[in-house]
Enzyme design. Structure first.
Site, mmCIF file in Angstrom:
data_model
loop_
_atom_site.group_PDB
_atom_site.id
_atom_site.type_symbol
_atom_site.label_atom_id
_atom_site.label_comp_id
_atom_site.label_asym_id
_atom_site.label_seq_id
_atom_site.Cartn_x
_atom_site.Cartn_y
_atom_site.Cartn_z
ATOM 1 N N GLU A 29 40.279 22.920 37.304
ATOM 2 C CA GLU A 29 40.256 24.015 36.451
ATOM 3 C C GLU A 29 40.352 23.953 35.024
ATOM 4 O O GLU A 29 41.237 23.354 34.677
ATOM 5 C CB GLU A 29 41.435 25.128 37.049
ATOM 6 C CG GLU A 29 41.536 26.499 36.389
ATOM 7 C CD GLU A 29 42.457 27.396 37.127
ATOM 8 O OE1 GLU A 29 42.839 27.289 38.135
ATOM 9 O OE2 GLU A 29 42.474 28.490 36.306
ATOM 10 N N SER A 62 46.917 33.087 42.934
ATOM 11 C CA SER A 62 46.437 34.174 42.273
ATOM 12 C C SER A 62 46.607 35.673 42.813
ATOM 13 O O SER A 62 46.563 36.682 42.044
ATOM 14 C CB SER A 62 45.052 33.926 41.845
ATOM 15 O OG SER A 62 44.149 33.867 43.034
HETATM 16 O O1 KIV Z 1 45.148 30.936 42.961
HETATM 17 C C1 KIV Z 1 43.972 30.679 42.566
HETATM 18 O O2 KIV Z 1 43.111 31.719 42.822
HETATM 19 C C2 KIV Z 1 43.151 29.278 42.419
HETATM 20 C C3 KIV Z 1 41.914 29.198 41.785
HETATM 21 C C4 KIV Z 1 41.812 29.916 40.688
HETATM 22 C C5 KIV Z 1 41.353 27.814 41.897
HETATM 23 O O3 KIV Z 1 44.046 28.442 42.374
#
Ligand code: KIV
Length: 286
Positions: A201, A64
Site C-alpha cells: 500500500e 478500514s
Molecule cells: O483495511 C483495509 O481496507 C485495507 C486495504 C486498504 C488494503 O487494509
C-alpha cells in the site's frame, strides 16, 4: 460469470441463492502470480458482498470499516468483535470470492500465540479462508507460526495504517533509499515466512515493481503499480461515497451525489404529499 441472488421475502432478509459454484481457494490465488491480475475490493456488509462477489477474486473485510462504517478517526479502535460480525456477514453474502479478514490493531502483535488465538477465532466465527496482518520483518515469525498451523496469512507492507502514529501520517512510503530497502526486506521476509499474498500500500511505483519481482506470492497493490499481481480498493472510496480520498483512489461512481439527489426528490415528494402515490398504498379487499 454471473450470479443471481433473490430476496427471501418470507423473512425479509437478503437470502442469496446463487447458481452452484466453487469458492476460490488459497492455491488458486497463489497460482495467479504473474498471471491474470487478481481483483480485490473491500466489503463490510452482506448486500455489498452479494453485489461484488461475481466480479471479484477476493473480498477483503478491511479494518478500514472503522472509518468507513463506524466513523472512527483511524483503524486503531477497531475490535475483533467488529471484524467477526462484519466478516461473517461478508461470508454469508459471497459464494465465489475468497474472503480475507483484517486482524485489528492489538489482536496479533503481542506474540505468535496471541495471533493464533485471534486468527483462529476469526476463521471459526466467520467461515473466511484467511486473515491479513500489517507489518514487515518483525511479523515474519508470526506469519510462519500461523501458516504452519493451517491459517493462511496475507501480509501488508508499505503504508500500514495501524502504524499511523509511528509513521506520522498516511503519506506514500519508500521515497528514501533506506525506507525503500526496508520495505523490500519486509516484503521478502513476509513472503519467505509463508504469506500467500501481500498487500503493498502507498509505495512509490519503482518499489512496488521490485516487490513484485522479489517475492513468489501475488502482490496486491493499492497506491502501488498496475504491474502488481492484483489491485484492491476500499469500495466506498471507488464508488464515490466520500468527498476526500487518497490520491491513489479512482472514483468509478458518484454514489454520494446520487444518494443526495434521490433523497432530495424523496423529501420534496413527502413534503408535497406526492409520496406515497396510488401504487404504494393498499386498497381494501373487494
Ligand atoms: O483495511 C483495509 O481496507 C485495507 C486495504 C486498504 C488494503 O487494509
Amino acid at each position: 460469470m454471473s450470479t443471481t441472488f433473490t430476496i427471501d421475502t418470507s423473512t425479509s432478509r437478503a437470502n442469496p441463492t446463487p447458481a452452484p459454484m466453487k469458492r476460490l481457494t488459497i492455491p488458486a490465488i497463489q497460482a495467479r502470480k504473474g498471471g491474470d491480475p487478481l481483483v480485490m475490493l473491500t466489503a463490510y456488509t452482506v448486500r455489498m458482498a452479494q453485489l461484488l462477489d461475481p466480479h471479484c477474486d477476493m473480498l477483503l473485510v478491511g479494518d478500514s470499516l472503522g472509518q468507513v462504517i463506524y466513523g472512527l478517526p483511524s483503524t486503531l479502535p477497531v475490535t475483533l468483535d467488529m471484524m467477526c460480525a462484519h466478516g461473517a456477514a461478508v461470508v454469508r453474502g459471497s459464494y465465489h470470492a475468497l474472503v480475507v479478514i483484517d486482524m485489528p490493531f492489538g489482536s496479533y502483535e503481542g506474540s505468535p500465540e496471541q495471533a493464533f488465538a485471534s486468527a483462529s477465532r476469526v476463521l471459526a466465527e466467520t467461515g473466511a479462508a484467511a486473515v491479513k496482518m500489517e507489518g514487515g520483518a518483525v511479523m515474519a515469525p508470526t506469519v510462519e507460526f500461523l501458516t504452519r498451523r493451517g491459517i493462511p496469512v496475507m501480509g501488508h507492507v508499505g503504508l500500514t495504517p495501524q502504524a499511523v502514529n509511528a509513521l506520522g501520517g498516511y503519506g506514500a512510503r519508500g521515497r528514501s533509499n533506506a525506507e525503500h530497502a526496508k520495505i523490500l526486506d519486509d516484503a521478502r521476509a513476509i513472503a519467505e515466512a509463508g504469506a500467500f499474498g501481500i498487500v503493498a500500500e502507498g509505495v512509490v511505483e519503482t518499489l512496488a515493481k521490485e516487490i513484485v519481482a522479489a517475492v513468489g506470492c501475488p502482490v496486491i497493490g493499492i497506491g502501488a503499480s498496475a504491474e502488481c499481481d492484483g489491485q484492491v480498493l476500499v469500495i466506498d472510496d471507488m464508488l464515490g461515497m466520500f468527498d476526500r480520498t487518497a490520491r491513489f483512489v479512482k472514483r468509478y461512481e458518484d454514489l454520494a451525489g446520487r444518494i443526495s439527489a434521490a433523497v432530495t426528490t424523496y423529501a420534496g415528494e413527502v413534503r408535497s404529499r406526492a409520496f406515497p402515490g396510488p401504487e404504494q398504498v393498499y386498497a381494501p379487499k373487494p
